[in-house]
Every structure is written in C-alpha cells, then in structure tokens.
Design a protein around this motif. Structure first.
Motif, PDB file in Angstrom:
ATOM      1  N   VAL A  81      29.533 -26.540 -12.273  1.00 52.65           N
ATOM      2  CA  VAL A  81      30.570 -26.996 -13.214  1.00 52.65           C
ATOM      3  C   VAL A  81      31.209 -28.309 -12.773  1.00 52.65           C
ATOM      4  CG1 VAL A  81      31.238 -24.687 -14.046  1.00 52.65           C
ATOM      5  CG2 VAL A  81      32.356 -25.650 -12.003  1.00 52.65           C
ATOM      6  N   SER A  82      31.762 -28.986 -13.767  1.00 49.90           N
ATOM      7  CA  SER A  82      32.757 -30.016 -13.521  1.00 49.90           C
ATOM      8  C   SER A  82      34.014 -29.561 -14.261  1.00 49.90           C
ATOM      9  CB  SER A  82      32.273 -31.374 -14.015  1.00 49.90           C
ATOM     10  OG  SER A  82      33.148 -32.393 -13.548  1.00 49.90           O
ATOM     11  N   ALA A  83      35.003 -30.441 -14.358  1.00 46.55           N
ATOM     12  CA  ALA A  83      36.243 -30.033 -15.023  1.00 46.55           C
ATOM     13  C   ALA A  83      36.622 -31.061 -16.069  1.00 46.55           C
ATOM     14  CB  ALA A  83      37.378 -29.882 -14.014  1.00 46.55           C
ATOM     15  N   TYR A  84      37.117 -30.561 -17.200  1.00 47.18           N
ATOM     16  CA  TYR A  84      37.742 -31.422 -18.204  1.00 47.18           C
ATOM     17  C   TYR A  84      39.107 -31.816 -17.652  1.00 47.18           C
ATOM     18  CZ  TYR A  84      39.048 -32.930 -22.932  1.00 47.18           C
ATOM     19  OH  TYR A  84      39.430 -33.658 -24.022  1.00 47.18           O
ATOM     20  N   PHE A  85      39.532 -33.063 -17.880  1.00 43.62           N
ATOM     21  CA  PHE A  85      40.760 -33.559 -17.245  1.00 43.62           C
ATOM     22  C   PHE A  85      42.025 -32.992 -17.897  1.00 43.62           C
ATOM     23  CE2 PHE A  85      43.385 -37.680 -16.477  1.00 43.62           C
ATOM     24  CZ  PHE A  85      44.035 -37.104 -15.401  1.00 43.62           C
ATOM     25  N   TYR A  86      41.977 -32.774 -19.206  1.00 36.60           N
ATOM     26  CA  TYR A  86      43.178 -32.345 -19.928  1.00 36.60           C
ATOM     27  C   TYR A  86      43.225 -30.823 -20.038  1.00 36.60           C
ATOM     28  CZ  TYR A  86      44.409 -37.071 -21.612  1.00 36.60           C
ATOM     29  OH  TYR A  86      44.785 -38.384 -21.705  1.00 36.60           O
ATOM     30  N   LEU A  87      44.412 -30.274 -19.837  1.00 38.15           N
ATOM     31  CA  LEU A  87      44.607 -28.831 -19.983  1.00 38.15           C
ATOM     32  C   LEU A  87      44.898 -28.520 -21.448  1.00 38.15           C
ATOM     33  CD1 LEU A  87      46.746 -28.432 -16.762  1.00 38.15           C
ATOM     34  CD2 LEU A  87      44.523 -27.342 -17.142  1.00 38.15           C
ATOM     35  N   CYS A  88      43.855 -28.666 -22.270  1.00 42.64           N
ATOM     36  CA  CYS A  88      44.021 -28.445 -23.713  1.00 42.64           C
ATOM     37  C   CYS A  88      44.024 -26.942 -23.990  1.00 42.64           C
ATOM     38  CB  CYS A  88      42.900 -29.136 -24.474  1.00 42.64           C
ATOM     39  SG  CYS A  88      41.270 -28.567 -24.000  1.00 42.64           S
ATOM     40  N   CYS A  89      44.618 -26.566 -25.143  1.00 45.36           N
ATOM     41  CA  CYS A  89      44.773 -25.132 -25.427  1.00 45.36           C
ATOM     42  C   CYS A  89      43.487 -24.504 -25.939  1.00 45.36           C
ATOM     43  CB  CYS A  89      45.920 -24.914 -26.412  1.00 45.36           C
ATOM     44  SG  CYS A  89      45.542 -25.342 -28.136  1.00 45.36           S
ATOM     45  N   GLY A  90      42.660 -25.308 -26.633  1.00 42.01           N
ATOM     46  CA  GLY A  90      41.395 -24.784 -27.149  1.00 42.01           C
ATOM     47  C   GLY A  90      41.486 -24.166 -28.523  1.00 42.01           C
ATOM     48  N   CYS A  92      44.333 -25.153 -31.060  1.00 44.01           N
ATOM     49  CA  CYS A  92      45.157 -25.842 -32.068  1.00 44.01           C
ATOM     50  C   CYS A  92      44.246 -26.635 -33.009  1.00 44.01           C
ATOM     51  CB  CYS A  92      46.187 -26.758 -31.403  1.00 44.01           C
ATOM     52  SG  CYS A  92      45.479 -28.265 -30.701  1.00 44.01           S
ATOM     53  N   ARG A  93      44.818 -27.230 -34.040  1.00 43.78           N
ATOM     54  CA  ARG A  93      43.969 -27.895 -35.034  1.00 43.78           C
ATOM     55  C   ARG A  93      43.222 -29.093 -34.447  1.00 43.78           C
ATOM     56  NH1 ARG A  93      47.445 -29.334 -39.920  1.00 43.78           N
ATOM     57  NH2 ARG A  93      45.524 -30.302 -40.598  1.00 43.78           N
ATOM     58  N   TYR A  94      43.802 -29.753 -33.440  1.00 44.78           N
ATOM     59  CA  TYR A  94      43.100 -30.893 -32.845  1.00 44.78           C
ATOM     60  C   TYR A  94      41.983 -30.425 -31.906  1.00 44.78           C
ATOM     61  CZ  TYR A  94      46.534 -33.762 -35.115  1.00 44.78           C
ATOM     62  OH  TYR A  94      47.293 -34.357 -36.080  1.00 44.78           O
ATOM     63  N   ASN A  98      37.583 -30.905 -32.360  1.00 43.34           N
ATOM     64  CA  ASN A  98      36.940 -31.687 -31.287  1.00 43.34           C
ATOM     65  C   ASN A  98      37.731 -32.937 -30.938  1.00 43.34           C
ATOM     66  OD1 ASN A  98      34.834 -30.022 -30.719  1.00 43.34           O
ATOM     67  ND2 ASN A  98      33.366 -31.072 -32.044  1.00 43.34           N
ATOM     68  N   LEU A  99      39.053 -32.833 -30.981  1.00 36.79           N
ATOM     69  CA  LEU A  99      39.919 -33.951 -30.586  1.00 36.79           C
ATOM     70  C   LEU A  99      40.889 -33.460 -29.503  1.00 36.79           C
ATOM     71  CD1 LEU A  99      40.691 -35.333 -34.168  1.00 36.79           C
ATOM     72  CD2 LEU A  99      39.222 -36.413 -32.462  1.00 36.79           C
ATOM     73  N   GLU A 100      40.327 -32.828 -28.474  1.00 33.90           N
ATOM     74  CA  GLU A 100      41.166 -32.165 -27.473  1.00 33.90           C
ATOM     75  C   GLU A 100      42.197 -33.071 -26.795  1.00 33.90           C
ATOM     76  OE1 GLU A 100      37.828 -32.166 -27.460  1.00 33.90           O
ATOM     77  OE2 GLU A 100      37.028 -30.159 -27.163  1.00 33.90           O
ATOM     78  N   PRO A 101      41.931 -34.381 -26.615  1.00 41.64           N
ATOM     79  CA  PRO A 101      42.991 -35.192 -25.983  1.00 41.64           C
ATOM     80  C   PRO A 101      44.286 -35.224 -26.792  1.00 41.64           C
ATOM     81  CG  PRO A 101      40.889 -36.328 -25.844  1.00 41.64           C
ATOM     82  CD  PRO A 101      40.671 -35.141 -26.755  1.00 41.64           C
ATOM     83  N   LEU A 102      44.227 -34.839 -28.070  1.00 41.56           N
ATOM     84  CA  LEU A 102      45.421 -34.844 -28.918  1.00 41.56           C
ATOM     85  C   LEU A 102      46.020 -33.448 -29.058  1.00 41.56           C
ATOM     86  CD1 LEU A 102      44.100 -37.229 -31.736  1.00 41.56           C
ATOM     87  CD2 LEU A 102      45.364 -37.825 -29.671  1.00 41.56           C
ATOM     88  N   LEU A 104      47.969 -30.123 -29.377  1.00 44.70           N
ATOM     89  CA  LEU A 104      49.394 -29.922 -29.674  1.00 44.70           C
ATOM     90  C   LEU A 104      50.087 -29.076 -28.613  1.00 44.70           C
ATOM     91  CD1 LEU A 104      49.065 -29.175 -33.502  1.00 44.70           C
ATOM     92  CD2 LEU A 104      49.972 -31.259 -32.452  1.00 44.70           C
ATOM     93  N   ASN A 105      49.311 -28.332 -27.829  1.00 40.40           N
ATOM     94  CA  ASN A 105      49.900 -27.433 -26.826  1.00 40.40           C
ATOM     95  C   ASN A 105      49.436 -27.802 -25.421  1.00 40.40           C
ATOM     96  OD1 ASN A 105      50.832 -25.765 -29.065  1.00 40.40           O
ATOM     97  ND2 ASN A 105      48.688 -25.139 -29.241  1.00 40.40           N
ATOM     98  N   SER A 106      49.221 -29.090 -25.191  1.00 40.69           N
ATOM     99  CA  SER A 106      48.634 -29.516 -23.924  1.00 40.69           C
ATOM    100  C   SER A 106      49.482 -29.079 -22.731  1.00 40.69           C
ATOM    101  CB  SER A 106      48.485 -31.035 -23.902  1.00 40.69           C
ATOM    102  OG  SER A 106      47.992 -31.433 -22.645  1.00 40.69           O
ATOM    103  N   GLY A 107      48.801 -28.548 -21.736  1.00 45.22           N
ATOM    104  CA  GLY A 107      49.485 -28.184 -20.504  1.00 45.22           C
ATOM    105  C   GLY A 107      49.505 -29.331 -19.511  1.00 45.22           C
ATOM    106  N   GLY A 108      49.132 -30.520 -19.956  1.00 42.49           N
ATOM    107  CA  GLY A 108      49.094 -31.675 -19.055  1.00 42.49           C
ATOM    108  C   GLY A 108      47.689 -31.927 -18.570  1.00 42.49           C
TER     109      GLY A 108
END
Ligand SMILES: [Zn+2]
Length: 343
Positions: A81-90, A92-94, A98-102, A104-108
């Motif tokens: 594995v590698s890691a995605y940089f953003y702690l996206c919620c998986g 929300c509508r973004y 497929n727009l995870e950098p946006l 709405l519930n990002s954990g940073g």
C-alpha cells in the motif's frame, strides 16, 4: 515501535519509542518501508504550516498491511500500500463524485492531522490506504513507488485540471522543486512543449532531464518577455505555479496567450492582480488545483507500472537521518524527492 517524533514547531526530530498502533473498527495498520520527505511536510516541521504536536509527519509511504480492524474488507494482511494524503470521508457528495480533495467532512491530512509515516507502523482509516495496483514493484523500488501519491500524481492531475493538450506550451514556475520537476515530466509525457522557470540554476540540468525543452531564469531578465520570445509572441497555453508568490502568479497570468490557463497549486499563494481586460479578450482562465483524486493516483500508478514515467528520487537514507534530509529539503538542495528508509 520506533518513530521520529516532532515535539513542536522548528524543533529537531526525536527518535522515540512509542506504542504500536492498534487498528480500531474500519482502520488498518501498515508496516512502513519508506516515506518521502518533501517540502510540504518540511513546512509543517519548520512551523510555517500550523499542526498540533507531538506529531509523526510523513505521508508518501510504501508499506505492507499488517493488521486490519473490524469490518475492513478492502484490505488484507500482506497487501502492498501507499497512502492518500487527505483524510477524506469517502461518502460526501464530493467524495462520491471522485473529487475527494474537496471533501465536506475532511479530517485534514495524513502526517499533519494524524500521525504519519516517519515510524515503523502507521494506522489510518482503511479507505485512506491505496492498494498498489498489479505491476508496481514496490518491493524493489519502495521509495519511488511511495512518492507517486503526491509528487507524481499531483502534477498528473494538473494536466486534467488545465486540459493540457499535445503540442501546447506549458510553463512551470518553481520547476526545480520536488513537484515542479515531476510536473515537467508529466507535461512532457502529455506531449506538450515544456518550459521550466526557476531561479535555481543548479537544477536546470535535472529540469532538462525531466523533460524541459527550455529553461528560463527570472534572475536573468523579464520572465514574461522571455516566455513571449519563446512562443514567438503568442504567450504560453498553460502556466503552472508551484511558487505562489505575487511576482510568479502575476508573471504567469501575463505570459498567457489566447485561451491560456494559469494553474495555482502553492498552499502559500499570495494575492495577485490579473489583467481582467486581457483575460476577457483572450478568454483566459485562472484555476486552483488541489492535490489529486484517488482515481488519478491509481492512473498515475498505472503509468509508472507501464514504465511511461518514473519518479525522481535522488536521496534515500535511514529514518535516523531524517534531520539531515530535512535540512537539505529546507535549503532546496534535493533534486526531485528525498525519502527515508524505515524498514
Ligand atoms: Zn467526503
């Protein structure tokens, strides 16, 4: 486990024994093999970017899953594995678009808002790990594969954000930096004509090797004029700014030709003025581009697996030498990326 811990802003790393992470429901733990050492995380170490301490930084990992928590079906022990940089919620509508950098519930971000890869083990929500696709030899090239998720995939995404087409002219501001040099590589891969713009003349050979057809040093004269000269007065189709200084942003927008696009990536971007009338007359656009989607990370992995592009990692050292590596990153001495070997 062993970890390189930061106790506060602008303090040295401390090699520390900390408890091994244990995965809760929906989480997984990876054994870290390597972790990239880029400028983004140096900004956090240096205190230019605010994070909470103590913190284990680092996100460009190569690793192997060693434990999964309850309910995790997407990963199993032994997965590379590698890691995605953003702690996206998986969810929300973004994220669903497929727009995870946006999100709405990002954990940073990994290694900023939770502990990261400068340690023997790393725990994340399972969906934040990115399982390497078939054909990527992360065991033979862990440092190169580990930096794909940011250093190579972020520039790949820019090609799409700016709809870079074959034959267009692309100028990269901050081309000698870790992301800039990979942007040259990706723009060349996209069959653009590539112009590197940087004040670090010592990086120009590497810029050319990465794919730059021309190099421009703003210290040698007016950069807008130089870019106009190189395009016979037409201006560039795309200017990509990794610096974020008022001067580079204004030069970038002024250097655009008809239908030109300026892409802004630097987190430290300063305010700048754009010539509204020229933008209207020439139908120009200014675009922000934030990190990369998970789908684009996987696409970038496929490009590497096929040997079409290859991450430029020039300095790999043991975790214990994190401080020395970060001193080089701070001074801009690293060409491409540096990485730490953990296991
Ligand atoms: Zn989300």
């Amino acid at each position: 486990m062993k970890a390189m811990v930061l106790r506060g802003p602008n303090t040295p790393f401390e090699l520390t024994q900390v408890p091994d992470p244990v995965p809760g429901p929906g989480e997984a733990v990876a054994r870290v093999i390597t972790c990239g050492s880029g400028l983004t995380i140096q900004h956090a170490k240096a205190g230019r970017r605010k994070i909470k301490f103590p913190r284990i930084i680092g996100h460009e990992i190569s690793g192997e899953i060693v434990a999964v928590g309850a309910g995790v079906t997407s990963l199993k022990v032994g997965d590379g594995v590698s890691a995605y940089f953003y702690l996206c919620c998986g969810h929300c509508r973004y994220c669903l678009a497929n727009l995870e950098p946006l999100c709405l519930n990002s954990g940073g971000q990994v290694g900023m808002d939770c502990d990261g890869g400068y340690a023997e083990y790393m725990k994340l929500p399972a969906h934040i790990f990115i399982k390497y696709p078939e054909g990527l030899d992360y065991k033979a090239h862990p440092a190169e594969m580990g930096v794909i998720t940011d250093a190579l995939a972020t520039p790949y995404k820019v090609l799409r954000r700016a709809t870079v087409k074959a034959g267009e002219t692309v100028a990269v501001f901050g081309a000698g930096g870790g992301l800039g040099i990979h942007q040259l590589m990706m723009a060349k891969w996209a069959r653009a004509r590539v112009i590197a713009v940087d004040v670090a003349a010592n990086k120009f050979d590497a810029c050319r090797k990465a794919g730059a057809d021309e190099v421009v040093n703003p210290r040698d004269g007016d950069v807008v004029e130089a870019l106009r000269d190189l395009t016979h007065g037409a201006g560039v189709d795309v200017a990509i700014d990794y610096v974020g200084a008022t001067a580079t942003l204004e030069a970038g927008v002024k250097a655009l030709g008809r239908r030109g696009r300026l892409v802004i990536l630097s987190g430290a971007s300063q305010p700048f003025q754009a010539p509204a009338h020229a933008m209207l007359q020439k139908e120009q656009a200014i675009l922000g581009s934030r990190y990369v989607t998970r789908a684009e990370v996987l696409e970038t992995c496929d490009l590497v697996a096929r040997g079409e592009v290859w991450p430029m990692v020039t300095d790999v050292r043991p975790l214990q030498e994190a401080e020395a590596v970060h001193e080089r990153v701070e001074k801009g001495e690293v060409t491409g990326r540096a990485a730490l070997r953990v296991a």
